[in-house]
Write a protein that holds these residues in place. Sequence first.
Motif, short mmCIF file in Angstrom:
data_model
loop_
_atom_site.label_atom_id
_atom_site.label_comp_id
_atom_site.label_asym_id
_atom_site.label_seq_id
_atom_site.Cartn_x
_atom_site.Cartn_y
_atom_site.Cartn_z
N MET A 1 -80.26 12.60 -77.63
CA MET A 1 -79.42 13.60 -77.00
C MET A 1 -79.56 14.92 -77.74
O MET A 1 -79.69 14.95 -78.95
CB MET A 1 -77.95 13.16 -77.04
CG MET A 1 -77.02 14.24 -76.51
SD MET A 1 -75.25 13.91 -76.59
CE MET A 1 -75.10 12.58 -75.47
N VAL A 2 -79.49 16.00 -76.96
CA VAL A 2 -79.43 17.35 -77.51
C VAL A 2 -78.15 17.98 -76.97
O VAL A 2 -77.89 17.94 -75.77
CB VAL A 2 -80.65 18.20 -77.08
CG1 VAL A 2 -80.50 19.63 -77.57
CG2 VAL A 2 -81.95 17.58 -77.58
N VAL A 3 -77.35 18.55 -77.87
CA VAL A 3 -76.10 19.20 -77.48
C VAL A 3 -76.25 20.70 -77.72
O VAL A 3 -76.67 21.12 -78.81
CB VAL A 3 -74.91 18.65 -78.31
CG1 VAL A 3 -73.61 19.33 -77.88
CG2 VAL A 3 -74.81 17.14 -78.17
N LEU A 4 -75.92 21.49 -76.71
CA LEU A 4 -75.97 22.94 -76.83
C LEU A 4 -74.57 23.50 -77.00
O LEU A 4 -73.67 23.16 -76.23
CB LEU A 4 -76.62 23.56 -75.58
CG LEU A 4 -78.05 23.14 -75.28
CD1 LEU A 4 -78.53 23.82 -74.00
CD2 LEU A 4 -78.98 23.48 -76.44
N VAL A 5 -74.41 24.35 -78.01
CA VAL A 5 -73.14 25.03 -78.25
C VAL A 5 -73.42 26.52 -78.39
O VAL A 5 -74.55 26.93 -78.64
CB VAL A 5 -72.43 24.50 -79.52
CG1 VAL A 5 -72.10 23.02 -79.38
CG2 VAL A 5 -73.24 24.77 -80.78
N GLY A 6 -72.38 27.31 -78.22
CA GLY A 6 -72.50 28.75 -78.37
C GLY A 6 -71.46 29.44 -77.51
O GLY A 6 -70.74 28.80 -76.76
N PRO A 7 -71.39 30.76 -77.63
CA PRO A 7 -70.37 31.51 -76.92
C PRO A 7 -70.61 31.54 -75.41
O PRO A 7 -71.70 31.27 -74.93
CB PRO A 7 -70.48 32.92 -77.51
CG PRO A 7 -71.89 33.02 -77.97
CD PRO A 7 -72.26 31.64 -78.43
N MET A 8 -69.56 31.91 -74.69
CA MET A 8 -69.66 32.06 -73.25
C MET A 8 -70.74 33.07 -72.91
O MET A 8 -70.90 34.07 -73.61
CB MET A 8 -68.32 32.48 -72.67
CG MET A 8 -67.79 33.79 -73.21
SD MET A 8 -66.08 34.12 -72.78
CE MET A 8 -65.25 33.32 -74.13
N GLY A 9 -71.51 32.78 -71.88
CA GLY A 9 -72.52 33.72 -71.42
C GLY A 9 -73.84 33.67 -72.18
O GLY A 9 -74.76 34.41 -71.85
N GLY A 77 -67.75 27.08 -74.59
CA GLY A 77 -67.80 27.92 -75.78
C GLY A 77 -66.79 27.58 -76.85
O GLY A 77 -67.06 27.71 -78.04
N GLY A 78 -65.60 27.12 -76.46
CA GLY A 78 -64.56 26.83 -77.43
C GLY A 78 -64.42 25.37 -77.81
O GLY A 78 -63.54 25.01 -78.60
N ALA A 79 -65.28 24.52 -77.31
CA ALA A 79 -65.15 23.08 -77.57
C ALA A 79 -65.19 22.76 -79.06
O ALA A 79 -64.54 21.82 -79.53
CB ALA A 79 -66.25 22.30 -76.84
N ILE A 80 -65.93 23.57 -79.82
CA ILE A 80 -66.10 23.30 -81.25
C ILE A 80 -64.87 23.68 -82.07
O ILE A 80 -64.83 23.43 -83.27
CB ILE A 80 -67.35 24.04 -81.81
CG1 ILE A 80 -67.38 25.52 -81.39
CG2 ILE A 80 -68.61 23.37 -81.32
CD1 ILE A 80 -66.54 26.43 -82.18
N LEU A 81 -63.85 24.25 -81.43
CA LEU A 81 -62.62 24.59 -82.15
C LEU A 81 -61.88 23.33 -82.59
O LEU A 81 -61.15 23.35 -83.58
CB LEU A 81 -61.70 25.43 -81.26
CG LEU A 81 -62.21 26.82 -80.91
CD1 LEU A 81 -61.32 27.48 -79.86
CD2 LEU A 81 -62.32 27.70 -82.16
N GLU A 130 -66.09 36.03 -84.61
CA GLU A 130 -65.73 35.98 -86.03
C GLU A 130 -65.00 34.68 -86.34
O GLU A 130 -65.20 34.08 -87.40
CB GLU A 130 -64.87 37.19 -86.41
CG GLU A 130 -65.69 38.46 -86.53
CD GLU A 130 -64.83 39.70 -86.69
OE1 GLU A 130 -63.65 39.59 -87.09
OE2 GLU A 130 -65.35 40.81 -86.42
N ALA A 131 -64.18 34.22 -85.41
CA ALA A 131 -63.42 32.98 -85.61
C ALA A 131 -64.28 31.74 -85.42
O ALA A 131 -64.00 30.69 -86.01
CB ALA A 131 -62.23 32.95 -84.64
N ARG A 132 -65.31 31.83 -84.60
CA ARG A 132 -66.07 30.64 -84.22
C ARG A 132 -67.44 30.49 -84.87
O ARG A 132 -67.96 29.39 -84.96
CB ARG A 132 -66.26 30.61 -82.69
CG ARG A 132 -64.97 30.47 -81.94
CD ARG A 132 -65.22 30.52 -80.45
NE ARG A 132 -63.98 30.38 -79.70
CZ ARG A 132 -63.91 30.39 -78.39
NH1 ARG A 132 -65.01 30.54 -77.66
NH2 ARG A 132 -62.74 30.25 -77.78
#
Length: 167
Positions: A1-9, A77-81, A130-132
Amino acid sequence: MVVLVGPMGVGKSTVGQLLAERLGVGYRDTDDDIVAEQGRSIAEIFVDEGEPDFRAIEKRAVRRALAEHDGVLALGGGAILDEDTRALLTGQRVVYLSMDVEEAVKRTGLNAARPLLAVNPRKQWRELMEARRHLYESIATAVVSTDGRTPEEVTQAALDALELKEA
Protein backbone atom coordinates in the motif's frame (compact mmCIF):
# COMPACT_ATOMS: atom_id res chain seq x y z
CA MET A 1 0.00 0.00 0.00
CA VAL A 2 0.99 3.59 -0.68
CA VAL A 3 -0.69 6.35 1.35
CA LEU A 4 -0.70 9.93 0.08
CA VAL A 5 -0.90 12.82 2.54
CA GLY A 6 -0.60 16.56 2.13
CA PRO A 7 -2.57 19.79 2.16
CA MET A 8 -5.83 20.39 0.34
CA GLY A 9 -5.35 21.06 -3.35
CA VAL A 10 -1.90 19.44 -3.57
CA GLY A 11 -3.14 16.79 -6.01
CA LYS A 12 -3.50 13.69 -3.84
CA SER A 13 -6.51 12.45 -5.83
CA THR A 14 -4.98 13.07 -9.25
CA VAL A 15 -1.56 11.68 -8.35
CA GLY A 16 -3.17 8.82 -6.43
CA GLN A 17 -5.14 7.68 -9.46
CA LEU A 18 -2.06 7.92 -11.70
CA LEU A 19 0.08 6.08 -9.16
CA ALA A 20 -2.49 3.28 -8.79
CA GLU A 21 -2.70 2.94 -12.56
CA ARG A 22 1.10 2.76 -12.93
CA LEU A 23 1.40 0.23 -10.10
CA GLY A 24 -1.55 -1.85 -11.33
CA VAL A 25 -3.45 -1.55 -8.04
CA GLY A 26 -6.72 0.01 -6.84
CA TYR A 27 -7.19 3.61 -5.77
CA ARG A 28 -9.23 4.86 -2.82
CA ASP A 29 -9.78 8.31 -1.29
CA THR A 30 -11.06 8.63 2.28
CA ASP A 31 -12.79 11.95 1.45
CA ASP A 32 -14.80 10.09 -1.23
CA ASP A 33 -15.61 7.39 1.33
CA ILE A 34 -16.89 10.02 3.77
CA VAL A 35 -19.04 11.78 1.15
CA ALA A 36 -20.55 8.45 0.05
CA GLU A 37 -21.22 7.32 3.63
CA GLN A 38 -22.63 10.66 4.82
CA GLY A 39 -24.52 11.58 1.65
CA ARG A 40 -23.22 15.15 1.69
CA SER A 41 -20.07 17.12 0.93
CA ILE A 42 -17.15 17.61 3.30
CA ALA A 43 -18.01 21.33 3.44
CA GLU A 44 -21.61 20.52 4.44
CA ILE A 45 -20.42 18.19 7.22
CA PHE A 46 -18.12 20.95 8.53
CA VAL A 47 -20.97 23.48 8.52
CA ASP A 48 -23.63 21.13 9.90
CA GLU A 49 -21.60 19.18 12.46
CA GLY A 50 -18.44 21.21 13.09
CA GLU A 51 -14.81 20.22 12.72
CA PRO A 52 -14.58 17.88 15.78
CA ASP A 53 -17.44 15.69 14.51
CA PHE A 54 -15.99 15.70 11.01
CA ARG A 55 -12.58 14.62 12.37
CA ALA A 56 -14.22 11.70 14.22
CA ILE A 57 -15.94 10.60 10.99
CA GLU A 58 -12.64 10.99 9.13
CA LYS A 59 -10.73 8.96 11.73
CA ARG A 60 -13.14 6.03 11.31
CA ALA A 61 -12.94 6.29 7.50
CA VAL A 62 -9.13 6.22 7.54
CA ARG A 63 -9.01 3.26 9.93
CA ARG A 64 -11.47 1.33 7.75
CA ALA A 65 -9.63 2.16 4.51
CA LEU A 66 -6.25 1.15 5.94
CA ALA A 67 -7.74 -2.19 7.04
CA GLU A 68 -9.60 -2.91 3.79
CA HIS A 69 -7.51 -1.45 0.98
CA ASP A 70 -4.11 -2.57 -0.28
CA GLY A 71 -3.53 -0.20 -3.21
CA VAL A 72 -3.04 3.57 -3.25
CA LEU A 73 -4.92 5.51 -0.58
CA ALA A 74 -5.33 9.30 -0.46
CA LEU A 75 -6.15 10.89 2.91
CA GLY A 76 -7.87 14.21 3.54
CA GLY A 77 -5.54 17.09 4.34
CA GLY A 78 -6.28 17.08 8.06
CA ALA A 79 -6.41 13.33 8.67
CA ILE A 80 -2.89 13.38 10.11
CA LEU A 81 -4.01 15.67 12.94
CA ASP A 82 -5.26 12.61 14.81
CA GLU A 83 -2.59 10.87 16.91
CA ASP A 84 -4.20 7.43 16.48
CA THR A 85 -4.28 7.89 12.72
CA ARG A 86 -0.60 8.84 12.70
CA ALA A 87 0.14 5.70 14.73
CA LEU A 88 -1.76 3.58 12.17
CA LEU A 89 0.43 5.06 9.42
CA THR A 90 3.64 3.96 11.14
CA GLY A 91 5.27 1.33 8.99
CA GLN A 92 3.21 2.23 5.91
CA ARG A 93 4.70 3.72 2.74
CA VAL A 94 3.53 7.31 3.16
CA VAL A 95 4.23 10.00 0.57
CA TYR A 96 3.84 13.59 1.70
CA LEU A 97 2.99 15.72 -1.34
CA SER A 98 4.15 19.23 -0.49
CA MET A 99 3.61 22.64 -2.08
CA ASP A 100 4.24 26.25 -1.18
CA VAL A 101 1.55 28.89 -0.72
CA GLU A 102 1.99 30.35 -4.21
CA GLU A 103 1.38 26.94 -5.75
CA ALA A 104 -1.67 26.52 -3.47
CA VAL A 105 -3.08 29.82 -4.72
CA LYS A 106 -2.63 28.72 -8.34
CA ARG A 107 -4.19 25.31 -7.79
CA THR A 108 -7.08 25.97 -5.47
CA GLY A 109 -7.59 29.67 -5.92
CA LEU A 110 -7.81 29.31 -2.14
CA ASN A 111 -11.55 29.58 -2.52
CA ALA A 112 -14.35 29.63 0.03
CA ALA A 113 -15.50 26.12 -0.96
CA ARG A 114 -12.67 24.99 1.34
CA PRO A 115 -14.28 25.29 4.78
CA LEU A 116 -11.03 25.92 6.64
CA LEU A 117 -10.04 28.73 4.26
CA ALA A 118 -13.21 30.82 4.20
CA VAL A 119 -11.67 34.04 5.60
CA ASN A 120 -8.26 35.39 4.50
CA PRO A 121 -7.34 32.20 2.64
CA ARG A 122 -3.59 32.85 2.16
CA LYS A 123 -3.05 33.57 5.84
CA GLN A 124 -5.17 30.60 6.90
CA TRP A 125 -3.37 28.26 4.47
CA ARG A 126 0.00 29.37 5.87
CA GLU A 127 -1.22 28.84 9.43
CA LEU A 128 -2.62 25.41 8.58
CA MET A 129 0.69 24.41 7.04
CA GLU A 130 2.67 25.74 10.01
CA ALA A 131 0.52 23.56 12.27
CA ARG A 132 0.60 20.48 10.03
CA ARG A 133 3.93 20.38 8.16
CA HIS A 134 5.82 18.67 10.99
CA LEU A 135 3.03 16.08 11.28
CA TYR A 136 3.17 15.30 7.56
CA GLU A 137 6.96 15.05 7.73
CA SER A 138 6.92 12.88 10.86
CA ILE A 139 4.94 10.09 9.16
CA ALA A 140 6.36 10.40 5.65
CA THR A 141 8.50 7.72 4.06
CA ALA A 142 9.13 10.21 1.25
CA VAL A 143 8.47 13.89 0.64
CA VAL A 144 7.69 14.89 -2.95
CA SER A 145 7.37 18.55 -3.92
CA THR A 146 4.60 19.25 -6.39
CA ASP A 147 5.61 22.86 -7.08
CA GLY A 148 5.78 23.52 -10.82
CA ARG A 149 5.39 19.84 -11.68
CA THR A 150 2.75 18.07 -13.72
CA PRO A 151 0.78 15.23 -12.08
CA GLU A 152 2.79 12.79 -14.22
CA GLU A 153 6.10 14.25 -12.97
CA VAL A 154 4.91 14.06 -9.35
CA THR A 155 3.79 10.46 -9.87
CA GLN A 156 7.21 9.52 -11.28
CA ALA A 157 8.95 11.31 -8.41
CA ALA A 158 6.83 9.33 -5.91
CA LEU A 159 7.66 6.04 -7.66
CA ASP A 160 11.35 6.95 -7.63
CA ALA A 161 11.30 8.06 -3.99
CA LEU A 162 9.68 4.79 -2.91
CA GLU A 163 11.80 2.76 -5.33
CA LEU A 164 8.67 1.12 -6.72
CA LYS A 165 8.44 -0.53 -10.10
CA GLU A 166 5.52 -0.06 -12.42
CA ALA A 167 3.22 -3.00 -13.11
